[in-house]
Design a protein around this motif. Structure first.
Motif, PDB file in Angstrom:
ATOM      1  N   THR A   8       0.854  -1.186   0.000  1.00 48.97           N
ATOM      2  CA  THR A   8       0.000   0.000   0.000  1.00 48.97           C
ATOM      3  C   THR A   8       0.889   1.234   0.000  1.00 48.97           C
ATOM      4  O   THR A   8       2.089   1.167   0.253  1.00 48.97           O
ATOM      5  CB  THR A   8      -0.910   0.019   1.232  1.00 48.97           C
ATOM      6  N   MET A   9       0.303   2.396  -0.246  1.00 48.56           N
ATOM      7  CA  MET A   9       1.109   3.618  -0.266  1.00 48.56           C
ATOM      8  C   MET A   9       1.639   3.954   1.121  1.00 48.56           C
ATOM      9  O   MET A   9       2.735   4.499   1.254  1.00 48.56           O
ATOM     10  CB  MET A   9       0.292   4.786  -0.821  1.00 48.56           C
ATOM     11  N   SER A  10       0.904   3.626   2.165  1.00 48.40           N
ATOM     12  CA  SER A  10       1.421   3.874   3.507  1.00 48.40           C
ATOM     13  C   SER A  10       2.617   2.970   3.802  1.00 48.40           C
ATOM     14  O   SER A  10       3.566   3.383   4.478  1.00 48.40           O
ATOM     15  CB  SER A  10       0.321   3.654   4.559  1.00 48.40           C
ATOM     16  N   GLN A  11       2.594   1.749   3.278  1.00 50.62           N
ATOM     17  CA  GLN A  11       3.750   0.864   3.454  1.00 50.62           C
ATOM     18  C   GLN A  11       4.942   1.369   2.648  1.00 50.62           C
ATOM     19  O   GLN A  11       6.094   1.233   3.083  1.00 50.62           O
ATOM     20  CB  GLN A  11       3.380  -0.560   3.024  1.00 50.62           C
ATOM     21  N   VAL A  12       4.668   1.962   1.497  1.00 49.84           N
ATOM     22  CA  VAL A  12       5.744   2.568   0.714  1.00 49.84           C
ATOM     23  C   VAL A  12       6.412   3.678   1.515  1.00 49.84           C
ATOM     24  O   VAL A  12       7.640   3.796   1.556  1.00 49.84           O
ATOM     25  CB  VAL A  12       5.196   3.119  -0.619  1.00 49.84           C
ATOM     26  N   ILE A  13       5.594   4.513   2.176  1.00 48.71           N
ATOM     27  CA  ILE A  13       6.140   5.600   2.990  1.00 48.71           C
ATOM     28  C   ILE A  13       7.029   5.037   4.092  1.00 48.71           C
ATOM     29  O   ILE A  13       8.120   5.558   4.362  1.00 48.71           O
ATOM     30  CB  ILE A  13       5.000   6.446   3.588  1.00 48.71           C
ATOM     31  N   GLU A  14       6.581   3.984   4.748  1.00 47.51           N
ATOM     32  CA  GLU A  14       7.369   3.380   5.824  1.00 47.51           C
ATOM     33  C   GLU A  14       8.723   2.907   5.303  1.00 47.51           C
ATOM     34  O   GLU A  14       9.755   3.107   5.953  1.00 47.51           O
ATOM     35  CB  GLU A  14       6.606   2.214   6.449  1.00 47.51           C
ATOM     36  N   MET A  15       8.740   2.270   4.133  1.00 46.75           N
ATOM     37  CA  MET A  15      10.000   1.781   3.570  1.00 46.75           C
ATOM     38  C   MET A  15      10.941   2.930   3.241  1.00 46.75           C
ATOM     39  O   MET A  15      12.152   2.848   3.463  1.00 46.75           O
ATOM     40  CB  MET A  15       9.720   0.941   2.317  1.00 46.75           C
TER      41      MET A  15
END
Length: 842
Positions: A827-834
């Motif tokens: 998800t885009m929030s997981q992209v931000i975390e990475m």
């Protein structure tokens, strides 16, 4: 000539040297005075200082701090002796008494702090500040000092305040206690400590209530990846100079910038979060390299009783990342201190009499703890009745448990630890309020399905996540118990009211139809509706034609319109978008979608809209002007973006898309993510633009239940779902985002030098595009990462000068985003975390 030059050099060196000598240690009978700013102990390496530190007007504390000033001129405090009892700015001293005790006196009279080391049997005592930041009181029976014959009588590392330094152990006898604010260093309510189960936990210990909130309180033992077994009575946690943290309960992590040579500290922050910081000495700033809580709204006590927290994770400022709001029927006690919460508007307690209270519903809201009891497998009507049967019930939590496939009911005696988030799809809160309060402060809203009556409520304010203007509706009154009434009389009254209401509705309908029909002939009604729904300024066509100099300065174009640069009457530089095909239905539809969509959104990484024009066949939108135009223009121009700028653009774009996908109560898909729709401001910060092809998804239906009348997007950036006619979800934007990131890294467009073909039935037969090219180049080296393989794919404009770690992360994230299987994409929030894990590599 040599003598004058020599004298000049001596004078210059004297002028540059400090005006006072550094104090290395204190011995028996010596002291530090608050009235002498030079009375400061400095560690041998110069990193730490200890002495009196000003904490207010004529208020001082004996403290240890980093000697280097930050960018704003302040120091970073790591320890305080008297944080809750500052001393006077006159006559106060730190004394090392002849009996070996270290004391702090206020105005020369009152002892406010002591190390408790008075021992006349030790002949020699010395206080010194070590290179680790540890203030140590050493004692020795020998007249000469050495490491062999000295013992530690006291050390600041055993008595931490809110901060741990490398190699400083947190034990069962110590705790980190947060400060009240960034300028008030007195003890607050948040602590990091070892509990009796040997777990390292975060606790909110307020003046009235207390609760554990990290790890998640509903997790038990191994569920939180912790071990309750410590060796003997030992409980300790420590991190080393490289940034590796390890605790006896199994908690282990490393700083995002793991490695030696960086100053670090672990602090229990004022907002209730424990964070590991790393110091960027060149910029004089601390950056977060680890934190306990990724979602600040889960921290208890931030928003006090009868209020709830909403979360904006993409805000850069901590102060803006959380917002508090009162429950309906309650007012904030102190707007400057939300920890006090809200108080009821009604003065008398809730009545136990049936029919005198009612409920208001808040979707996507959860209040943790303080349940009267828990009822499993309950209907909504049963839950309402249970709450009405308890005089102390303020409302109830009603939620669907997907794992157990039934509904749970949680009547509440207190409303604390409130959190409102779009993640709480199955969580609803029902607040119990007096009916007279509700009826006196109402505005009309839509009637609920299957409701026997219409209900009214004033919309909630300050709901920062509610970007779709979703209204809060009343609970159906048919659920409530009512006293028995005369059936015949009830029928006659109801029939009379219904007949009168029907006549009024018919008359009003006919009148409104005639009025609106007349207005629609000139387009006035539609324009008024637009103005009402958006709140933007309405421009005339002549105004925008004049502002753009007859649409002479074109700065971009796309499938839905042409964009011109213009200067408005107030001097603002604007981007004016003239929609093409404006006379047909498609052009007007796209205009309405874009206008209504942008009107509901507000984020630093989304384009800001200033106004619109609806005049005859003309449809125009007025945006803020972006100095560097689109990302596509920048990548194709002679201007070279460095690797840090490309990383920031990828991160900012991800934040904007994550806001669209996850932070609005009505999800939005962009459906056309590409470099042409990512604009760059004067600092090269990205803003996602062009929502003409976006698709609003009703939250009630879920973000995977969508239908599209036509394929949307741009070839090369379109996800396989469009080609195979599959369910369209937010993962189509994730795929497009991945293609954009690959283009930023490589400098190549998705179809550069490659071929894509499809069979007649739409099945993709062969795809040899940018994705396969990148994977092939990486696999040539037999590995996915490394500077050798990166050098083959990174944009040649960078001429081999790039941050390897950041480009590796971008390639890794991009390849995950462009997986053909949408479930394999993050998800885009997981992209931000990475991406955030590596942001501190700057």
């Amino acid at each position: 000539m040599r003598t004058p030059i020599f004298l000049v050099i001596i004078l210059v060196l004297q002028s540059l040297s400090p005006s006072s000598s550094t104090i290395s240690s204190l011995t028996k009978g010596s002291s530090l005075s608050v009235e002498k700013p030079d009375d400061v102990l400095v560690s041998p390496n110069g990193v730490f200082s200890a002495g009196f530190y000003s904490v207010g007007d004529n208020a001082f504390c004996f403290a240890i701090w980093f000697t280097q000033r930050l960018h704003d001129g302040s120091h970073t405090i790591v320890w305080m002796a008297n944080r809750d009892q500052p001393v006077n700015g006159r006559l106060s001293k730190v004394k090392l008494l002849k009996n070996g005790d270290l004391i702090l006196t206020d105005a020369g009279q009152l002892d406010v702090w002591s190390a408790g080391t008075g021992n006349r049997s030790i002949s020699k005592v010395q206080l010194q500040l070590n290179n680790t930041g540890n203030l140590v009181l050493l004692g020795s029976e020998s007249k000469t000092w050495s490491s062999e014959n000295s013992i530690t009588l006291w050390q600041s590392f055993d008595w931490p305040t809110d901060t741990l330094l490398p190699y400083q152990r947190l034990t069962r006898y110590a705790k980190l206690l947060s400060s009240r604010s960034r300028s008030n260093y007195s003890s607050s309510y948040y602590k990091l400590f070892f509990d009796n189960d040997n777990f390292l936990k975060l606790l909110y210990d307020g003046p009235v209530l207390s609760s554990l909130y990290w790890p998640d309180p509903w997790l038990i033992g191994w569920q939180a990846n912790r071990s309750p077994y410590a060796y003997g009575r030992e409980r300790s946690a420590v991190f080393n100079a490289s940034g590796h943290f390890q605790s006896t309960d199994g908690l282990e992590f490393s700083a995002a910038d793991y490695g030696v040579g960086v100053q670090r500290r672990l602090t229990m922050d004022v907002d209730g979060n424990a964070r590991l910081y790393s110091l960027d000495e060149t910029k004089g700033r601390w950056t977060v390299s680890w934190q306990a809580m990724a979602q600040p709204c889960k921290i208890h006590g931030i928003c006090g009783p009868n209020s709830f927290c909403t979360y904006l994770p993409n805000e850069k400022s901590e102060a803006k990342s959380r917002r508090c709001a009162c429950l309906p029927g309650y007012n904030v006690i102190d707007p400057s201190d939300w920890s006090l919460g809200c108080q009821p508007n009604f003065t008398t307690p809730l009545s136990c009499t049936v029919g005198e209270t009612d409920f208001i519903q808040l979707p996507n809201t959860d209040f943790y703890g303080y349940d009267i009891t828990i009822y499993y497998n309950y209907t909504l009507e049963m839950c309402v009745n249970e709450c009405l049967n308890h005089c102390d019930c303020l409302g109830f939590q009603f939620e669907y448990s997907s794992s157990k496939v039934y509904l749970d009911c949680y009547p509440k005696r207190l409303f604390v630890n409130g959190y409102r988030s779009p993640d709480f799809v199955h969580h609803r809160l029902f607040v119990r309020l007096p009916k007279d309060l509700l009826s006196s402060d109402t505005e009309p809203h839509e009637r609920l399905p299957n409701a026997s009556l219409s209900f009214y409520i004033k919309p909630l304010r300050n709901l920062s996540l509610d970007c779709s203007h979703q209204v809060i509706s009343w609970l159906d009154r048919s659920y409530y118990k009512k006293p028995k009434q005369n059936a015949v009389l009830k029928f006659m009254v109801s029939f009379a009211f219904a007949l009168a209401g029907f006549e009024i509705v018919c008359i009003c309908t006919v009148w409104c139809f005639m009025y609106i029909t007349q207005l629609d002939r000139s387009g006035v009604a539609r324009q008024r509706l637009l103005k009402l729904n958006t709140g933007f300024r309405k421009f005339t066509y002549d105004e925008l034609k004049k502002a753009s100099r007859n649409f002479s300065h074109e700065i971009g174009r796309g499938g839905s319109g042409i964009i011109y640069k213009g200067v408005l009457q107030d001097g603002r530089v604007a981007a004016i978008k003239l929609l093409i095909n404006e006379a047909n239905y498609q052009g007007e539809e796209e205009f309405m979608v874009e206008l209504s969509t942008i009107g509901r959104l507000n984020h630093m990484n989304l384009i800001e809209m200033w106004g619109y024009c609806v005049e005859g066949k003309h449809r125009l939108l007025v945006y803020e002007y972006m100095e560097y135009g689109s990302l596509a223009e920048t990548l194709s121009s002679s201007q070279t973006l460095n690797s840090l700028q490309r990383f920031d653009i990828a991160l900012g774009t991800a934040k904007g898309l994550a806001y669209l996908h996850e932070e609005c109560l009505e999800w939005v898909l962009h459906c056309d993510v590409k470099p042409q729709n990512i604009l760059l401001d004067g600092d090269y910060q990205p803003k996602v633009a062009d929502f003409g092809l976006s698709k609003l998804l009703n939250r009630a239906g879920g973000n995977s239940n969508s239908s599209f009348s036509r394929i949307r997007g741009t070839r090369g950036y379109m996800a396989p779902e469009w080609i195979f006619n599959l369910h369209i979800t937010s993962k189509v934007d994730v795929y497009s985002y991945g293609m954009v990131v690959l283009e930023m890294v490589t400098g190549k467009t998705p179809m550069t030098g490659h071929h894509t073909s499809f069979s007649n039935d739409g099945e993709m037969m062969e795809v040899r595009g940018l994705v396969n090219w990148v994977r092939e180049k990486i696999s040539e080296n037999g590995r996915r990462k490394g500077s050798d393989s990166l050098g083959k794919i990174v944009d040649p404009k960078l001429q081999g000068e790039f941050d390897v770690a950041k480009m590796e992360v971008l390639v890794d994230v991009a390849l995950r985003c462009v997986e053909e299987d949408r479930d394999a994409r993050p998800t885009m929030s997981q992209v931000i975390e990475m991406l955030l894990r590596h942001e501190n590599d700057r």
